[in-house]
Design a protein around this motif. Structure first.
Motif, PDB file in Angstrom:
ATOM      1  N   VAL A  58       0.757  -1.185   0.103  1.00 13.04           N
ATOM      2  CA  VAL A  58      -0.059   0.184   0.110  1.00 13.04           C
ATOM      3  C   VAL A  58       0.790   1.234   0.039  1.00 13.04           C
ATOM      4  O   VAL A  58       1.793   1.593   0.949  1.00 13.04           O
ATOM      5  CB  VAL A  58      -1.087  -0.039   1.177  1.00 13.04           C
ATOM      6  N   LEU A  59       0.516   2.070  -0.848  1.00 12.62           N
ATOM      7  CA  LEU A  59       1.469   3.104  -1.208  1.00 12.62           C
ATOM      8  C   LEU A  59       1.110   4.459  -0.074  1.00 12.62           C
ATOM      9  O   LEU A  59      -0.105   4.340   0.186  1.00 12.62           O
ATOM     10  CB  LEU A  59       1.410   3.848  -2.535  1.00 12.62           C
ATOM     11  N   GLY A  60       1.945   5.046   0.239  1.00  9.37           N
ATOM     12  CA  GLY A  60       1.858   6.475   1.230  1.00  9.37           C
ATOM     13  C   GLY A  60       2.714   7.489   0.927  1.00  9.37           C
ATOM     14  O   GLY A  60       3.786   7.177   0.256  1.00  9.37           O
ATOM     15  N   PRO A  61       2.594   8.692   1.799  1.00 11.89           N
ATOM     16  CA  PRO A  61       3.427   9.777   1.685  1.00 11.89           C
ATOM     17  C   PRO A  61       4.896   9.220   2.136  1.00 11.89           C
ATOM     18  O   PRO A  61       5.330   8.526   2.998  1.00 11.89           O
ATOM     19  CB  PRO A  61       2.962  10.612   2.718  1.00 11.89           C
ATOM     20  N   GLY A  62       5.989   9.830   0.973  1.00 14.54           N
ATOM     21  CA  GLY A  62       7.237   9.263   1.217  1.00 14.54           C
ATOM     22  C   GLY A  62       7.786   8.198   0.329  1.00 14.54           C
ATOM     23  O   GLY A  62       9.019   8.320   0.040  1.00 14.54           O
ATOM     24  N   ASP A  63       6.917   7.493  -0.372  1.00 16.82           N
ATOM     25  CA  ASP A  63       7.254   6.599  -1.354  1.00 16.82           C
ATOM     26  C   ASP A  63       7.596   6.991  -2.381  1.00 16.82           C
ATOM     27  O   ASP A  63       7.431   8.050  -3.096  1.00 16.82           O
ATOM     28  CB  ASP A  63       6.074   5.466  -1.513  1.00 16.82           C
ATOM     29  N   ASN A  64       8.629   6.247  -3.078  1.00 16.85           N
ATOM     30  CA  ASN A  64       9.276   6.741  -4.286  1.00 16.85           C
ATOM     31  C   ASN A  64       8.852   5.757  -5.469  1.00 16.85           C
ATOM     32  O   ASN A  64       9.015   4.585  -5.348  1.00 16.85           O
ATOM     33  CB  ASN A  64      10.852   6.557  -4.390  1.00 16.85           C
ATOM     34  N   VAL A  65       8.088   6.079  -6.288  1.00 17.61           N
ATOM     35  CA  VAL A  65       7.844   5.301  -7.515  1.00 17.61           C
ATOM     36  C   VAL A  65       8.333   5.674  -8.816  1.00 17.61           C
ATOM     37  O   VAL A  65       8.725   6.819  -9.122  1.00 17.61           O
ATOM     38  CB  VAL A  65       6.195   5.393  -7.777  1.00 17.61           C
ATOM     39  N   LEU A  66       8.587   4.658  -9.653  1.00 18.34           N
ATOM     40  CA  LEU A  66       9.524   4.793 -10.788  1.00 18.34           C
ATOM     41  C   LEU A  66       8.440   4.312 -11.930  1.00 18.34           C
ATOM     42  O   LEU A  66       7.891   3.151 -11.970  1.00 18.34           O
ATOM     43  CB  LEU A  66      10.771   3.954 -11.071  1.00 18.34           C
ATOM     44  N   ILE A  67       8.089   5.269 -12.967  1.00 17.51           N
ATOM     45  CA  ILE A  67       7.281   4.886 -14.109  1.00 17.51           C
ATOM     46  C   ILE A  67       8.240   4.850 -15.440  1.00 17.51           C
ATOM     47  O   ILE A  67       8.567   5.656 -15.746  1.00 17.51           O
ATOM     48  CB  ILE A  67       5.930   5.853 -14.162  1.00 17.51           C
ATOM     49  N   TYR A  68       7.885   3.824 -15.947  1.00 17.88           N
ATOM     50  CA  TYR A  68       8.637   3.503 -17.464  1.00 17.88           C
ATOM     51  C   TYR A  68       7.450   3.555 -18.467  1.00 17.88           C
ATOM     52  O   TYR A  68       6.693   2.776 -18.468  1.00 17.88           O
ATOM     53  CB  TYR A  68       9.590   2.489 -17.448  1.00 17.88           C
ATOM     54  N   LEU A  69       7.700   4.374 -19.730  1.00 19.12           N
ATOM     55  CA  LEU A  69       7.182   4.051 -20.836  1.00 19.12           C
ATOM     56  C   LEU A  69       7.972   3.994 -21.998  1.00 19.12           C
ATOM     57  O   LEU A  69       8.822   4.432 -22.130  1.00 19.12           O
ATOM     58  CB  LEU A  69       6.260   5.308 -21.065  1.00 19.12           C
ATOM     59  N   TRP A  70       7.305   2.849 -22.667  1.00 25.22           N
ATOM     60  CA  TRP A  70       8.036   2.783 -23.915  1.00 25.22           C
ATOM     61  C   TRP A  70       7.059   2.191 -25.111  1.00 25.22           C
ATOM     62  O   TRP A  70       5.993   1.833 -24.996  1.00 25.22           O
ATOM     63  CB  TRP A  70       9.018   1.552 -23.867  1.00 25.22           C
ATOM     64  N   GLY A  71       7.343   2.371 -26.363  1.00 26.36           N
ATOM     65  CA  GLY A  71       6.484   2.153 -27.631  1.00 26.36           C
ATOM     66  C   GLY A  71       6.656   3.313 -28.273  1.00 26.36           C
ATOM     67  O   GLY A  71       7.866   3.853 -28.760  1.00 26.36           O
TER      68      GLY A  71
END
Length: 788
Positions: free
Chosen positions: A138-151
């Protein structure tokens, strides 16, 4: 030149021969002991060096703390034992076998609490940083997320969730992610990115994770607050806190969240079954509480896990065997020893049959402090008897063909007191597991009577009772005028005088000429025995079981017959009541009468016993039951008090002091009681007017003026004044109320009270509507009836 070449070649050959001599095998049989010792010394010296550092393959470090978990191969190789010769290994095994020889039972005090070894190294382990995340994180304040887009579009976003639980993606906008799992966040992100981009693929992973604040309290080794990773579970937190201490429970660990119990964890399911599904992911602010351990029992001997175990209730010895990993192949289950502390603070030994292969077993429910010993079939001796109960040395004793009950009693030594000689119990177990109880008269057995001094058989068990266990407690009772009334043990030849002395002797108020003994005979009839405590013969009357001795009080005895008079009298203070009929007039004479400043009409006489008498009569409860019950339109019921009950206000007695003084106490006098209080005020300044008047205050006294005159002087009635409920309160305590009070003459020190009207608000429109509706209903009904 040839000489030089020949010399070099000779040197090389000689050196080579020396090397090869050391490498080739030597015949040690032809050399002396000194040469052998010298060769051994050279060999050890050459092999004492540290071996070269081995080639170790090490993967790249991806976490900062991974150095803490590296293996030190050099240390392992250095500490590896050197190879032993065949003879040395043989001698070592022989010595070990000789040392181990016969198994010794571990002392119960040396047994460890089961599960404690899991936390022995808890303080030396740092918190891991390489915990793998799961899709349900469960995500919350302070978490670091990495989003990758390709195509069609290739982008990479490194985003941190802010304190409001949001992330901002350029060209896409804000996304609220607080409380979402990674899978839920991915679905929401795809939906949001699809509004901007097309023909693309999206992947989300978790970078740095946030920290949370948790609390671990109770019986743990290091209680306190901890800042841990948001991936930390309850097991991780307990481990970080060092685990439960010696007092801590492993079966009732509670997780509190927002002040409520979230779950209760039993570590035995993890330790015994490997079930980690009971583990719980923690949230910030969670509190883990480890209470004091409940019922604990110990087991030793021929079981696979000797330890102390915590129970959850109603477990039997078979259940404890299961916790201990089941018995070993050598276990003798036909006779398992259970040691227990009984309710009378005595040690008890029970023999249990836990052999399920031979029929029903003993299903004894275990208690706190029980200790079980499972003996080996090789150590079990049949020529053994035991004795328990009221002896100095309970336990097991060797038996032979001539051993009798008296021999066992002499070895165990009866206690010098409180032994019940009339009957002991001899438990005899037969070959078919049937147990027989044989009564034994100890006095006759010690005297050599063959019917009681029986020859003992294998596994016989003798239990000696104390008198307290068999006979009921013999008691007597004393009440009344003694310092410590109550129940006392009846001792041998105990007299009335003895019982009074045990109760702390007489009070000063005790009546010595007329005590009573209530005695119950064998058929339940009560006999009253009158005792003159001044008579020595009566004091020596022997008490019997269940006798009740009553010491009466001297008639009209009062230890503190004191009254207090204060105010404007010549000698104010405390006065002792001289006789039962002493009156207020007598007291005024004893204190020197009134002073010149005294205002006798305002004398206040307070008797506190009135308040106590009203309480005994239950007046407060009667008034409570007389309250009116009112139900509002919503169905709520409330009680409306019609009377305001103030017991302290009822303690004042209204007295006509002028009649008492004018008649010399013949009219209106009052007999004094202990703790009465009299107050004589000084002459008041005037007449007080309070309530719904123009100005509350005290007005100078005007002779022959009435209540209405003083009200006019006080600014007359206000608009809210209730003229029909005016009250005139005299200084003596008398009260006049109603319309007639306005015409009463006022005396100095009086008080005029003008109350406020009670307004009754009514909704005339609602009442009119209700009445119209009712009339319409009646008319409609009449018309319908007329058409029938």
């Amino acid at each position: 030149m040839r000489k030089i070449i020949f010399f070099v070649t000779l040197v090389i050959v000689l050196v080579s021969l020396n090397w090869f001599r050391e490498l080739t095998a030597q015949d040690l049989s032809n050399i002396s002991d000194e040469q052998k010792a010298k060769l051994l010394k050279i060999y050890k010296a050459r092999n004492s060096g540290v071996p070269d550092k081995p080639r170790v393959y090490k993967t790249p470090e991806i976490y900062e703390d991974s150095a803490n978990f590296r293996l030190d191969l050099r240390k392992t190789e250095i500490e590896a034992p050197t190879e032993l010769s065949t003879l040395a290994r043989h001698l070592q095994r022989k010595g070990t076998a000789a040392a181990s020889g016969k198994k010794k039972l571990v002392a119960f005090e040396d047994l460890k609490v089961f599960g404690m070894e899991l936390f022995e190294s808890a303080g030396n382990i740092t918190q891991p940083v390489d915990i793998a995340t799961s899709s349900d994180y469960v995500l919350g304040p302070g978490d670091n997320v990495l989003i990758y887009l390709w195509g069609r579009v290739e982008k990479e976003y490194n985003l941190t969730i802010d304190r409001e639980g949001k992330i901002f993606v350029p060209q896409v906008g804000e996304l609220v992610v607080w409380g979402l799992t990674l899978e839920q966040f991915k679905a929401r992100a795809i939906k949001q990115f699809s509004k901007v981009y097309s023909d693309y693929n999206l992947t989300i992973s978790l970078g740095k994770i946030r920290s949370i604040r948790i609390f671990v309290t109770g019986e743990v080794k290091r209680p306190g607050a901890y800042t841990v990773s948001s991936l930390t579970s309850l097991f991780n937190a307990i481990y970080t806190a060092g685990g439960p201490n010696q007092r801590g429970s492993m079966r009732y660990i509670r997780l509190m969240r927002s002040g409520k119990e979230q779950s209760v964890v039993d570590l035995y399911k993890f330790l015994l079954e490997g079930n980690n599904s009971i583990d719980v992911r923690l949230q910030t602010g969670d509190l883990i509480f480890v209470p004091v351990a409940g019922t604990r029992v110990a087991i030793r001997g021929e079981v696979k896990r000797q330890a102390k175990y915590e129970l959850i209730g109603q477990e039997t010895a078979l259940d404890l065997l299961a916790l201990a990993g089941q018995p070993t192949a050598e276990a003798h289950l036909d006779r398992v020893m259970l040691e227990r502390v009984t309710g009378k603070s005595e040690w008890e030994v029970l023999d249990l049959n836990l052999n399920q292969a031979r029929g029903p077993v003993d299903a004894v429910v275990l208690q706190d402090g029980d200790r079980i010993t499972v003996a080996s079939i090789f150590d079990f001796k049949k020529n053994m008897v035991s004795i328990t109960g009221h002896v100095k040395h309970p336990g097991f004793y060797e038996r032979n063909d001539t051993t009798r009950v008296s021999d066992l009693l002499k070895r165990a030594q009866l206690q010098p007191y409180d032994v019940y000689y009339d009957r002991a119990e001899l438990y005899r177990r037969h070959a078919n597991y049937r147990t027989q109880i044989i009564p034994i008269d100890l006095s006759k057995a010690l005297a050599g009577d063959e019917k009681n001094d029986l020859k003992l058989k294998d596994l016989d068990s003798l239990h000696v009772y104390s008198i307290k266990e068999i006979e009921w407690k013999r008691l007597v009772y004393i009440g009344g005028e003694v310092k410590s009334p109550g129940v006392f043990d009846l001792y041998e030849d105990m007299s009335v005088e003895d019982l009074i002395f045990l109760a702390g002797s007489f009070k000063r108020s005790a009546f010595r000429f007329g005590a009573e003994i209530a005695r119950v005979d064998s058929v339940g009839r009560v006999e009253i025995i009158y005792v003159n405590l001044k008579n020595p013969a009566d004091r020596k009357i022997l008490m019997q079981e269940d006798d009740q001795l009553f010491i009466r009080r001297i008639p009209d005895w009062k230890e503190n017959r004191i009254v207090k008079i204060e105010g404007e009298v010549t000698y104010p203070g405390d006065y002792a009541i001289m006789r039962k009929d002493e009156t207020l007039y007598n007291l005024l004479a004893r204190c020197g009468g009134f002073t010149e400043r005294a205002f006798p009409k305002g004398l206040i006489f307070v008797r506190h016993s009135i308040e106590e008498n009203l309480r005994r009569l239950g007046v407060d409860k009667m008034i409570e039951r007389s309250k009116r019950v009112v139900e509002d339109s919503l169905g709520n019921v409330r009680y409306e008090g019609m009377i305001e009950y103030d017991p302290t206000g009822l303690s004042r007695i209204v007295i006509d002091i002028e009649s008492i003084m004018n008649t010399g106490g013949a009219v209106g006098d009052i007999i004094l009681e202990p703790n009465d209080k009299i107050f004589v005020p000084s002459v008041p300044s005037g007449v007080s007017v309070i309530g719904a008047v123009g100005s509350n205050g005290t007005i100078q006294f005007m002779p022959n003026k009435k209540v209405r005159d003083y009200i006019k002087r006080a600014g007359n009635f206000t608009r809210w004044a209730d003229k029909h409920e005016v009250r005139l309160i005299r200084a003596s305590g008398e009260v006049y109320s109603g319309g007639t009070a306005l015409g009463k003459k006022v005396e100095v020190g009086d008080l005029v009270v003008v109350p406020t009207k009670v307004e009754r608000k009514s909704n005339w429109f609602k009442n009119l509507t209700t009445a119209a509706s009712a009339i319409t209903g009646i008319v409609t009904t009449a018309i319908l009836i007329g058409k029938l």
